[in-house]
Design an enzyme around this catalytic site. Sequence first.
Site, PDB file in Angstrom:
ATOM      1  N   SER A 134       0.848  -1.281  -0.049  1.00  0.00           N
ATOM      2  CA  SER A 134      -0.050  -0.042  -0.038  1.00  0.00           C
ATOM      3  C   SER A 134       0.812   1.217   0.013  1.00  0.00           C
ATOM      4  O   SER A 134       1.777   1.601  -0.949  1.00  0.00           O
ATOM      5  CB  SER A 134      -1.039  -0.130   1.147  1.00  0.00           C
ATOM      6  OG  SER A 134      -1.974   0.808   1.116  1.00  0.00           O
ATOM      7  N   ASP A 150      -9.158  -4.230  -6.729  1.00  0.00           N
ATOM      8  CA  ASP A 150      -8.740  -3.190  -5.520  1.00  0.00           C
ATOM      9  C   ASP A 150      -9.472  -1.900  -5.752  1.00  0.00           C
ATOM     10  O   ASP A 150      -9.384  -1.142  -6.753  1.00  0.00           O
ATOM     11  CB  ASP A 150      -7.154  -2.756  -5.601  1.00  0.00           C
ATOM     12  CG  ASP A 150      -6.532  -2.157  -4.429  1.00  0.00           C
ATOM     13  OD1 ASP A 150      -7.306  -1.478  -3.755  1.00  0.00           O
ATOM     14  OD2 ASP A 150      -5.526  -2.301  -4.118  1.00  0.00           O
ATOM     15  N   HIS A 204      -7.871  -4.815  -1.891  1.00  0.00           N
ATOM     16  CA  HIS A 204      -6.391  -4.230  -1.396  1.00  0.00           C
ATOM     17  C   HIS A 204      -6.093  -5.102  -0.436  1.00  0.00           C
ATOM     18  O   HIS A 204      -4.624  -5.419  -0.448  1.00  0.00           O
ATOM     19  CB  HIS A 204      -6.743  -2.911  -0.672  1.00  0.00           C
ATOM     20  CG  HIS A 204      -5.633  -1.979  -0.595  1.00  0.00           C
ATOM     21  ND1 HIS A 204      -4.621  -1.720  -1.471  1.00  0.00           N
ATOM     22  CD2 HIS A 204      -5.086  -1.435   0.668  1.00  0.00           C
ATOM     23  CE1 HIS A 204      -3.697  -0.951  -1.261  1.00  0.00           C
ATOM     24  NE2 HIS A 204      -3.713  -0.757   0.149  1.00  0.00           N
TER      25      HIS A 204
END
Length: 919
Positions: A757, A834, A867
């Site tokens: 991330s 995502d 994610h």
Amino acid sequence: MRRSDGHEETSEFLPMTHSRSVSAASQTSTDSSLSTESLFPREQKPFPNAMGGMALADDDKYRDLEDGEAELSEPFLSSSKKAATGGGRARRIFWILVLLCLGGWLLAFVLFLTGGRANYQTASDALQAHGADSALGSTSTSSGKPVTLQQVLGGQWNPRYHAIGWVAGPNNEDGLLVEKGGDEKQGYLRVDDIRSRKGNNTGRESRVLMRKPIVHVDGQAIVPSNVWPSPDLKKVLLISEQQKNWRHSFTGKYWVFDVDSQTAQPLDPSAPDGRVQLALWSPASDAVVFVRDNNLYLRRLSSDSVVAITKDGGENLFYGVPDWVYEEEVISGNSVTWWSNDAKYIAFFRTNETSVPEFPVQYYISRPSGKKPLPGLENYPDVREIKYPKPGAPNPVVDLQFYDVEKNEVFSVQVADDFADDDRIIIEVLWASEGKILVRSTNRESDILKVYLIDTQSRTGKLVRSEDVAGLDGGWVEPSQSTRFVPADPNNGRPHDGYIDTVPYNGYDHLAYFSPLDNPNALMLTSGEWEVVDAPAAVDLQRGLVYFVGTKEAPTQRHVYRVQLDGSNLNPLTDTSKPGYYDVSFSHGTGYALLTYKGPSIPWQAIINTHGDEITYEDRIEDNAQLTKMVEAYALPTEVYQNVTVDGYTLQVVERRPPHFNPAKKYPVLFYLYGGPGSQTVDRKFTVDFQSYVASSLGYIVVTVDGRGTGFIGRKARCIVRGNLGFYEAHDQIATAKMWAAKSYVDETRMAIWGWSFGGFMTLKTLEQDAGRTFQYGMAVAPVTDWRFYDSIYTERYMHTPQHNPNGYDNSTITDMAALSESVRFLVMHGASDDNVHLQNTLVLIDKLDLSNVENYDVQFYPDSDHSIYFHNAHMMVYHRLSDWLVNAFNGEWHLIAKPVPDESMWERMKRSLRLLSP
């Protein structure tokens, strides 16, 4: 991506918001312990199984083999037979080659034994190393099993924690808690008095709310996944068939359970199959407000009918629940509905997304929309169009509205000096007394805070406080929902209502008490070169005490403190004589608390009594005995906490050393980071995660440094990154890596960095800035590659808008492909579905690499994964890929494939050599 730390995002998967959390590091380089960071983020469940066995044991899987070693024997035997007919010269050559190969194999084997995994140090030895005086830590000759990746992914190393649901009794009794589980005799759902847990007070018996975990309604078996007792404990709200929406939101079927009759009925009897997004008890226990199809409804329990509070909710209008970006970046929850304390009013958000552009997220295997395709259209992907504002694009327009329960009327209150509709972010709503409510809002770029006081009875409001945070220190306002209302009590020295908020003070975040409610000048309750965390935790209104968690001992620690409401007598409740990381949850009246010790030793939980000057322990409810046994049986890495100074800033570092660390050897080094604004990765929590596995099982050193921009090291170090994300953060990673590269026990030719991330962005940004001079390898999972692609509220908080800061966005984007090509190799992985960090980021990066003829990278996509990358076994595959890729990197495999050329077989090379040796 909400991570400002201490909350969400605390696994390798760090959603970008994360969150907020903390702990404290020693001020020397001699401190080692067993704490680490949790693998899984708060909202993330551990992978549900151990993923089965491996095809090869660890020793086989990572054993060094010379290329072609397994294929040598048969061609060699064949050639020796041919040579036998050709005379003694060929035989001599043959045996010389055999001896050379045998000698090479023996040499490789010896190198493998001496350079491979060392004997493993047991956890108990590592714990003893906590007080080691040597900067190199301590070693042990004892043995222990290495940590396995299956254990880490399966959650076997996760400490057990219990969440206690403190409730106030019908007569405002303190010390009551809701407990779930147990047999029918105990009751599935019951309310216990904490004072009865010791077994010496039979006068306080448990009150059973639900005898059984299954409820039958009209012949249908209802299995609740969650329960919420009413304040008077006479009813229980149940949810069944719960389905996840985004990170915090979900839908389900709700039921109202009657305690006396042990029966239930649908929340809305006229629509029992309707899926509800949110349901909240009235403080008076006589009604439930709920959201369905983005509209608000009220169900009075005296009737089976419901009242529609709003009617125009739908695809673009949300009432009472947040849209995607508010859920992710502002509220960190699924509710924007608040009952007044007297149950006369309901405050709620009206969110208008009409102007917000949509972003399509495609699903190739699953159908999360729930829509069944028409015949002939089954082979097209399911597409969710998400209202997702990117930097510079229109934001949702959010207004605060009110519902008068008695008059059945919705109204709003106009306030002078309010932000314009397109420049307003409401970050907190807090009811006071007598219909008054505090509203905290910021501008779009989150650097001006305004606090409003609204009177719902007179339907008027005014601005009571304003802070220009950008002008103060160049920083921003981090959204939080921890402000506490303090009601007036003249008998206890409080003539007026007030509230406690966290404010910047002399370069650090501290507690401030504002009273009356419209007083803009604060009485500071805390001060110093340390910070409070999600504070206050609770307020004892009778004794005038404020409880909070802070970093007073060190940035990486968390201890519980209390201070008088006048700012005097600040004292710790926890043992500050040694490193510790604590969390706390107080009972309704603050007379009791659940104290959670998270590290660095084995975590435990206990109920404490806070009535006296000294706390007393009522009950130890968890000691993680099974985890203690595992620690004794496995070889955990030794952790060395230390500080480094970069450009005058003191940064926290933890180095994980392999068991039985030998300073005479040369170790590869993996840097792991997150690095988002306000986050923290170096802390004193007990954690066995992927980094622990790398050190314990693979035998590599793992280093983590919290650079500038991260939390709890002061606002000066944090705010410097604003407008230029990635620059200072990458500089600090590289500077620290250079320090490690210069150490005698580090192999400076084998250094890698990885993150997920924001950490994925930082991995690429560090490789770009470093250009192969320090780091040879990198692994980026779900990275942002251009901040114009992420959501507006998070990004503009730290970068301003693209219109105001175009150069900053250009600088933060991953653009220098030539610099990336200087690395030996890097890996990029991304979930194809995502909804948070869109696949667009990685695809645009790949296009730039293609245009620049850069080929020194690998890429992996995971279909239908968001994610966290979990869909269809993907989470296990991600970590196995990371592990295998890293081993190949440090084994030198990526050097061998940098410029591949066709190679003749060993047999052909042998024949050519023999011809050259022939007379």
